[in-house]
Enzyme design. Structure first.
Site, short mmCIF file in Angstrom:
data_model
loop_
_atom_site.label_atom_id
_atom_site.label_comp_id
_atom_site.label_asym_id
_atom_site.label_seq_id
_atom_site.Cartn_x
_atom_site.Cartn_y
_atom_site.Cartn_z
N VAL A 96 -43.59 -12.24 98.50
CA VAL A 96 -44.48 -11.96 99.63
C VAL A 96 -44.20 -10.57 100.19
O VAL A 96 -43.04 -10.15 100.28
CB VAL A 96 -44.26 -13.00 100.76
CG1 VAL A 96 -45.17 -12.73 101.94
CG2 VAL A 96 -44.46 -14.42 100.23
N CYS A 97 -45.25 -9.85 100.56
CA CYS A 97 -45.11 -8.62 101.35
C CYS A 97 -46.33 -8.54 102.26
O CYS A 97 -46.97 -9.55 102.51
CB CYS A 97 -44.97 -7.39 100.45
SG CYS A 97 -46.45 -6.98 99.49
N ARG A 98 -46.64 -7.36 102.75
CA ARG A 98 -47.78 -7.26 103.66
C ARG A 98 -49.10 -7.42 102.94
O ARG A 98 -49.98 -8.15 103.37
CB ARG A 98 -47.76 -5.92 104.41
CG ARG A 98 -48.95 -5.74 105.35
CD ARG A 98 -48.95 -4.40 106.04
NE ARG A 98 -50.13 -4.24 106.88
CZ ARG A 98 -51.30 -3.77 106.45
NH1 ARG A 98 -51.44 -3.43 105.18
NH2 ARG A 98 -52.32 -3.65 107.28
N GLY A 121 -49.31 -7.33 99.14
CA GLY A 121 -49.16 -7.75 97.75
C GLY A 121 -48.60 -6.66 96.85
O GLY A 121 -48.12 -6.97 95.75
N ILE A 154 -49.03 -11.15 103.57
CA ILE A 154 -49.06 -11.73 104.91
C ILE A 154 -50.43 -11.57 105.54
O ILE A 154 -50.90 -12.43 106.30
CB ILE A 154 -47.98 -11.08 105.80
CG1 ILE A 154 -46.58 -11.52 105.36
CG2 ILE A 154 -48.19 -11.43 107.27
CD1 ILE A 154 -46.25 -12.97 105.64
#
Length: 203
Positions: free
Chosen positions: A80-82, A84, A109
């Protein structure tokens, strides 16, 4: 909805991960075989908002200690990141260690929040991508304005433009990696030993 699987019809593990949308990840997390979530954003971003139950393993830490992490990631993992992008980089790094059970939360996210996914919130911090836009934009603006007096400074702006183009082509960002190392972004950072302990205790 059928839960995602990481096996082929013959039972062999898939070597490449699937990009899972936010709703699919939400559904999977409610299943008995739900995945682990590794959030590869900076500690400050993670504190601002993260998916409950996720582990923070910043991308720079993951790059440096991928082999050690590999032995503690026996179950399915969703990165997961902001947005992708960093999660995709993390997937590439972990895949080189032999892990075959990796997935990426498509849209990160941002997409998770858009579908109403739960978030644990803390002290608010600018996201790394927003910081990059501020720094890059400020340097370009300063270079253009200064070039009216000192002509050669226009090449500073050109260099930033070239860097952003390269970042888009390679799906990476050197400026973002540098900014992630600032104390502002490393607040609440965990040492590798603590990360490994948490992962091990949850096996």
């Amino acid at each position: 909805m059928t839960c995602p699987t990481n096996t082929t019809p013959t039972g062999a593990r898939l070597r490449r991960p699937a990009a899972l949308d936010a709703q699919a990840v939400q559904d999977w997390l409610t299943a008995t075989d739900g995945p682990r979530l590794l959030d590869v954003r900076s500690p400050a971003e993670f504190t601002t908002a993260h998916i409950p139950g996720s582990y923070n393993v910043p991308l720079d830490l993951l790059r440096e200690h991928a082999t050690e992490l590999r032995t503690h990631l026996g179950d399915d993992v969703v990165l997961v990141c902001r947005s992708g992008a960093r999660a995709a980089q993390a997937e590439t790094v972990l895949a080189t260690t032999g892990l075959e059970n990796l997935h990426v939360l498509a849209g990160g996210i941002t997409a998770w929040e858009a579908v109403g996914g739960p978030l644990t919130r803390g002290a608010q911090t600018w996201e790394l991508e927003r910081q990059v836009r501020l720094v890059a934009g400020s340097i370009v603006l300063a270079g253009v304005l200064t070039s009216t007096v000192v002509p050669w400074t226009k090449w500073i702006s050109a260099g930033i433009g070239a860097g952003l183009t390269g970042a888009a082509v390679t799906n990476s960002c050197a400026m973002g990696m540098l900014l992630s190392k600032l104390p502002y972004n490393r607040r609440n950072a965990l040492e590798l030993a603590a990360v490994l302990r948490d992962l091990r205790d949850d096996l």
